[in-house]
Design a protein around this motif. Structure first.
Motif, short mmCIF file in Angstrom:
data_model
loop_
_atom_site.label_atom_id
_atom_site.label_comp_id
_atom_site.label_asym_id
_atom_site.label_seq_id
_atom_site.Cartn_x
_atom_site.Cartn_y
_atom_site.Cartn_z
N SER A 241 -2.53 26.28 -15.88
CA SER A 241 -3.46 25.20 -16.24
C SER A 241 -2.69 23.98 -16.71
O SER A 241 -1.78 24.10 -17.55
CB SER A 241 -4.42 25.67 -17.34
N LYS A 242 -3.04 22.84 -16.14
CA LYS A 242 -2.45 21.58 -16.59
C LYS A 242 -3.57 20.56 -16.73
O LYS A 242 -4.51 20.55 -15.93
CB LYS A 242 -1.40 21.08 -15.60
N VAL A 243 -3.45 19.71 -17.73
CA VAL A 243 -4.47 18.70 -18.00
C VAL A 243 -3.83 17.32 -17.86
O VAL A 243 -2.77 17.06 -18.43
CB VAL A 243 -5.07 18.87 -19.41
N PHE A 244 -4.48 16.45 -17.10
CA PHE A 244 -3.96 15.12 -16.83
C PHE A 244 -4.99 14.07 -17.19
O PHE A 244 -6.20 14.32 -17.13
CB PHE A 244 -3.60 14.96 -15.34
N ALA A 245 -4.49 12.89 -17.54
CA ALA A 245 -5.38 11.74 -17.68
C ALA A 245 -5.81 11.28 -16.29
O ALA A 245 -5.08 11.46 -15.31
CB ALA A 245 -4.68 10.61 -18.42
N ASN A 246 -6.99 10.70 -16.21
CA ASN A 246 -7.49 10.24 -14.91
C ASN A 246 -6.49 9.32 -14.21
O ASN A 246 -6.29 9.41 -13.00
CB ASN A 246 -8.82 9.51 -15.09
N GLU A 247 -5.83 8.45 -15.00
CA GLU A 247 -4.92 7.47 -14.41
C GLU A 247 -3.69 8.11 -13.78
O GLU A 247 -3.02 7.48 -12.96
CB GLU A 247 -4.48 6.46 -15.47
N ASP A 248 -3.39 9.36 -14.16
CA ASP A 248 -2.20 10.02 -13.62
C ASP A 248 -2.31 10.25 -12.11
O ASP A 248 -1.28 10.48 -11.44
CB ASP A 248 -1.98 11.37 -14.32
N PHE A 249 -3.51 10.22 -11.57
CA PHE A 249 -3.69 10.46 -10.14
C PHE A 249 -3.71 9.16 -9.34
O PHE A 249 -3.81 9.19 -8.11
CB PHE A 249 -4.98 11.24 -9.90
N GLY A 250 -3.64 8.04 -10.02
CA GLY A 250 -3.67 6.75 -9.34
C GLY A 250 -2.27 6.19 -9.13
O GLY A 250 -1.32 6.54 -9.83
N TYR A 251 -2.15 5.34 -8.15
CA TYR A 251 -0.87 4.70 -7.87
C TYR A 251 -1.11 3.35 -7.19
O TYR A 251 -2.19 3.08 -6.65
CB TYR A 251 0.00 5.58 -6.98
N ARG A 252 -0.11 2.50 -7.29
CA ARG A 252 -0.12 1.24 -6.56
C ARG A 252 0.83 1.36 -5.38
O ARG A 252 1.98 1.77 -5.56
CB ARG A 252 0.32 0.07 -7.45
N LYS A 253 0.37 1.01 -4.23
CA LYS A 253 1.26 0.93 -3.07
C LYS A 253 1.67 -0.53 -2.92
O LYS A 253 0.87 -1.37 -2.52
CB LYS A 253 0.57 1.43 -1.81
N ILE A 254 2.90 -0.82 -3.32
CA ILE A 254 3.37 -2.21 -3.30
C ILE A 254 4.20 -2.47 -2.05
O ILE A 254 4.84 -1.56 -1.50
CB ILE A 254 4.19 -2.54 -4.56
N THR A 255 4.17 -3.71 -1.60
CA THR A 255 4.97 -4.13 -0.45
C THR A 255 6.22 -4.82 -0.94
O THR A 255 6.15 -5.81 -1.70
CB THR A 255 4.16 -5.07 0.45
N VAL A 256 7.37 -4.30 -0.56
CA VAL A 256 8.66 -4.85 -0.97
C VAL A 256 9.22 -5.68 0.18
O VAL A 256 9.41 -5.19 1.29
CB VAL A 256 9.65 -3.74 -1.36
N GLU A 257 9.45 -6.96 -0.11
CA GLU A 257 9.97 -7.88 0.90
C GLU A 257 11.44 -8.17 0.65
O GLU A 257 11.92 -8.16 -0.48
CB GLU A 257 9.19 -9.19 0.86
N GLN A 258 12.16 -8.45 1.76
CA GLN A 258 13.54 -8.93 1.69
C GLN A 258 13.63 -10.24 2.46
O GLN A 258 12.91 -10.43 3.45
CB GLN A 258 14.50 -7.89 2.28
N PRO A 259 14.48 -11.15 2.02
CA PRO A 259 14.54 -12.46 2.68
C PRO A 259 15.06 -12.36 4.11
O PRO A 259 15.92 -11.53 4.42
CB PRO A 259 15.49 -13.26 1.79
N LEU A 260 14.53 -13.24 4.93
CA LEU A 260 14.94 -13.31 6.33
C LEU A 260 16.26 -14.06 6.42
O LEU A 260 16.40 -15.18 5.93
CB LEU A 260 13.85 -14.03 7.14
N ARG A 261 17.23 -13.45 7.08
CA ARG A 261 18.55 -14.06 7.28
C ARG A 261 18.89 -13.98 8.76
O ARG A 261 18.94 -12.88 9.32
CB ARG A 261 19.63 -13.37 6.45
N LEU A 262 19.13 -15.12 9.39
CA LEU A 262 19.37 -15.17 10.83
C LEU A 262 20.59 -16.04 11.14
O LEU A 262 20.85 -17.03 10.46
CB LEU A 262 18.16 -15.77 11.57
N ASN A 263 21.31 -15.64 12.19
CA ASN A 263 22.30 -16.54 12.77
C ASN A 263 21.82 -16.97 14.14
O ASN A 263 20.96 -16.33 14.74
CB ASN A 263 23.69 -15.90 12.82
N PHE A 264 22.36 -18.08 14.64
CA PHE A 264 21.89 -18.66 15.89
C PHE A 264 23.09 -19.03 16.75
O PHE A 264 24.15 -19.44 16.24
CB PHE A 264 21.05 -19.92 15.63
N ALA A 265 22.92 -18.91 18.07
CA ALA A 265 23.95 -19.33 19.02
C ALA A 265 23.30 -19.54 20.38
O ALA A 265 22.50 -18.71 20.83
CB ALA A 265 25.07 -18.31 19.11
#
Length: 708
Positions: A486-510
């Protein structure tokens, strides 16, 4: 049903099947066996009052139909009757007219029984068996079976009905989602719902029980038995609905045989599209004290899609499906939403409210990412604090599936100490092996284990343990050790945020020949030489103009290559400046030539490559542009700060990453198995080596014996 009763019943069933083999296919046996079993039960139950009913029928002929019906019900002592002199024994007295007399016997029953037999479609089978010269022998076999209440009580008869449908389903190879609920599972559900109720001992207490997928009525029967066992003066009212004609007929027959007035209480129809319990006769919405269900697992709801989506779109949260809809191939969570819509409101003094128990497979616990219908439904339930507990059951518990199952317990009147919390119970080891398996059912939950699981639920203790026995994966011997159950959890323990992680665009051209050649593969460039017009002068003119435009772009890129000397450029702004300069060079037709946005995008795509050493590409406001191919997601617990998570888990490895809050989604899942996972450390290498040496010695010894 125990294995002995199962064996006796199976012997009788296969005896009938042997008679039917040939004229009937395997999947058609149930069309005969099930309705005749129900009919024989009615026949045996009415045997004691047969003459009384016939006398009442003879003396009440002058009365109205309604009065006559009440007099006959009183004479039979049951909510049904038969007004013919026929019974199974008398039917056999005239073999030549057996089909006619059997049909007349069925039509002599009260309307409620006649309706049940109609839903079986048994009239067709009567004349089919008669045509194949089977009818007399089949009726004779059933006439020899004593199904009177003195020999087979109502509880056992319910087992018989369920077993007949189960075996019939196996023979017909019906879809795996339609599982029949073992009685011990139903008993556990009823105990979880009712054991903590304080008012069940109240004199003449009235309680309503509802099952929206009632099948043969097993859950309703066990709930009724529990209530009456704990209070002989209790007055439970049972309600149910089912889509399957056979299951509905069996359920209604079982309720009638138990004396339930179920004229309107057991409804035939689809609970989603034709809800039989919307408004009472007084105009009030139907609500119930207790609700139980074992909806079909993994069954699609495509046929109900139009009606369900219309209700969601028009009624929203005022209807049943405002929180969301699950994926089309599994509608089990929709049954839970349907049940939640029929809860009694909680009064100011704390009275009222409802309790729900429903059996699911593992899918509703975690299927569906953040923002999906399943996740939104879980979020709606948990954030409103309606989920009380989830109990994991042993596998191989159901007759025609070995999958893992879970009981969800929900209520809108939690006890104060449960408010804002959810209890998870691990009952996967709470089973005993059956001496003889019944289909896929090899395990069962004993009465002691039902009581123990009920106590664990009632104790509501985080970290409660039991000494449980399982198999050692190495020695394959039983081992007993303490395990958290038996385990007891707070309601919020089952929630999560799915966040989007961005990285900067880096390009070379020729502007090299190889990269310039890539422009031919860009769709925007290809579309220049296409026309949506029909074949004709206008179409040809657009294609010609487009090809000329393509030639100009090729010329521009070659001019750019000459201007830059095909050198690598790691700054997009510098590259765009070079491109602008190339338009005015000799050999290129006009500095007023400008690329459209689509053409510019195609050129940048063709001439660029990802380069972690390049300068960051920025937008007009100087903010870094995200690289689409570098985009990722992270799951952050709801109770944790996103910035702190990013600092700890992401920025240490990718310093220039950031989280796009506009794309964040909230999700909920219940990873029960993960919470009760116990790490099994690998065995020491010395022990493994010793085992290998022992095996080598055994092999050497056995080879020596062979050679000798």
């Amino acid at each position: 049903m125990n294995a002995r009763t199962h064996g006796e019943l199976a012997g009788f069933i296969w005896g009938i099947c042997n008679l039917l083999r040939g004229p009937y296919k395997r999947n058609e046996y149930r069309k005969v066996i099930l309705p005749l079993t129900v009919l024989r039960r009615f026949d045996c139950v009415l045997a004691d009052t047969k003459e009384t009913v016939l006398a009442a029928a003879a003396s009440s002929g002058s009365h109205s139909e309604d009065v006559q019906r009440r007099l006959l019900v009183k004479a039979s002592g049951r909510p049904f009757y038969n007004t013919t002199r026929l019974d199974f024994d008398r039917l056999l007295d005239d073999p030549d007219l057996l089909a006619h007399n059997l049909d007349r016997y069925i039509r002599g029953f009260s309307g409620n029984v006649a309706d049940i037999m109609d839903r079986f479609g048994f009239a067709e089978q009567i004349f089919r068996m008669d045509d194949k010269n089977l009818l007399y022998e089949v009726v004779k076999r059933f006439a020899a079976v004593d199904l009177s209440p003195e020999r087979v009580d109502n509880l056992q008869m319910g087992y018989v009905f369920e077993e007949l449908i189960r075996i019939g389903a196996e023979q017909a190879n019906e879809e795996a989602g339609e599982h029949f609920t073992p009685r011990e599972v139903i008993q556990l559900m009823v105990h979880l719902l009712l054991s903590g109720e304080q008012d069940l001992s109240t004199e003449h207490i009235v309680k309503t029980v509802y099952d929206p997928a009632c099948g043969t009525g097993g859950m309703l029967s066990v709930a009724d038995e529990f209530l009456r066992k704990h209070n002989q003066d209790a007055n439970p009212f049972l309600y149910g609905q089912d889509l399957n004609d056979e299951a509905w007929a069996v359920c209604k027959a079982d309720m009638l045989l138990k004396g339930e007035e179920s004229e309107d209480n057991i409804v035939l129809g689809d609970s989603f599209t034709a809800d039989g319990f919307t408004r009472r006769s007084d105009g009030q919405s139907w609500t119930f004290d207790y609700m139980l269900a074992n909806p079909p697992f993994g069954v699609e709801w495509k046929q109900q899609k139009t009606v369900v989506e219309r209700e969601r779109d028009t009624l929203g949260y005022d209807g049943r499906f405002g929180a969301g809809l699950p994926r089309i191939n599994d509608g089990s969570l929709m049954f839970l939403q349907h049940m939640l819509s029929k809860r009694k409101p909680v009064e100011d003094d704390g009275s009222g409210g409802s309790r729900i128990a429903i059996v699911f497979n593992g899918s509703p616990l975690f299927t569906g990412d953040a923002g999906s219908g399943e996740s939104n439904i879980r979020q709606w339930i948990i954030e409103n604090d309606w989920l009380e507990a989830v109990i994991a059951l042993p596998d191989q518990l159901f007759y025609n599936t070995g999958i893992s199952t879970y009981i969800w317990v929900l209520t809108n009147r939690k006890e104060p100490h449960r408010a804002g919390k959810v209890q998870l119970i691990d009952g996967r080891q709470c089973f005993v092996k059956m001496r003889r398996s019944l289909g896929n059912k090899r395990n069962e939950i004993s009465a002691e284990q039902i009581n123990d699981l009920t106590c664990i639920h009632g104790d509501f203790t985080d970290g409660e343990t039991r000494d449980l026995t399982d198999e050692d994966p190495v020695t394959h011997q039983p081992r007993t050790r303490p395990r958290v159950v038996s385990k007891v959890f707070a309601n919020e323990d089952f929630g999560y945020r799915k966040i989007t992680v961005e990285q900067p665009l880096r390009l070379n051209f020729a502007a090299t020949p190889e990269r310039i050649a890539r422009i031919e593969d860009e769709r925007a460039f290809q579309n220049l030489a296409k026309s949506k017009k029909k074949a004709g002068p206008t179409h040809d003119a657009e294609v010609k103009a487009g090809r000329e435009r393509q030639a100009s772009i090729r010329s521009l890129l070659r001019s750019l290559g000459d201007y830059t000397g095909e050198m690598l450029n790691r700054d997009r702004n510098d590259f765009l400046g070079d491109l602008d300069e190339a338009r005015g060079r000799d050999g290129f037709p006009g500095s007023d030539f400008k690329l459209t946005a689509a053409e510019m995008k195609a050129v940048v795509s063709a001439l660029s490559e990802r380069d972690p050493e390049a300068e960051i590409c920025t937008d007009r406001d100087g903010r870094p542009e995200p690289g689409p191919d570098l985009r990722g997601t992270e799951t952050v617990p709801l109770r944790e700060d996103v910035d702190a998570y990013m600092e700890r888990e992401v920025l240490q490895h990718i310093p220039d990453a950031w989280s796009d809050s506009a794309k964040t989604k909230i999700g909920y899942e219940i990873p029960l198995n993960r919470h009760f996972y116990v790490y099994e450390p690998p065995r020491p290498l010395e022990a493994i080596e010793a085992d290998l040496r022992s095996l080598e010695s055994d092999i050497t010894r056995m080879l020596g014996e062979v050679i000798a």
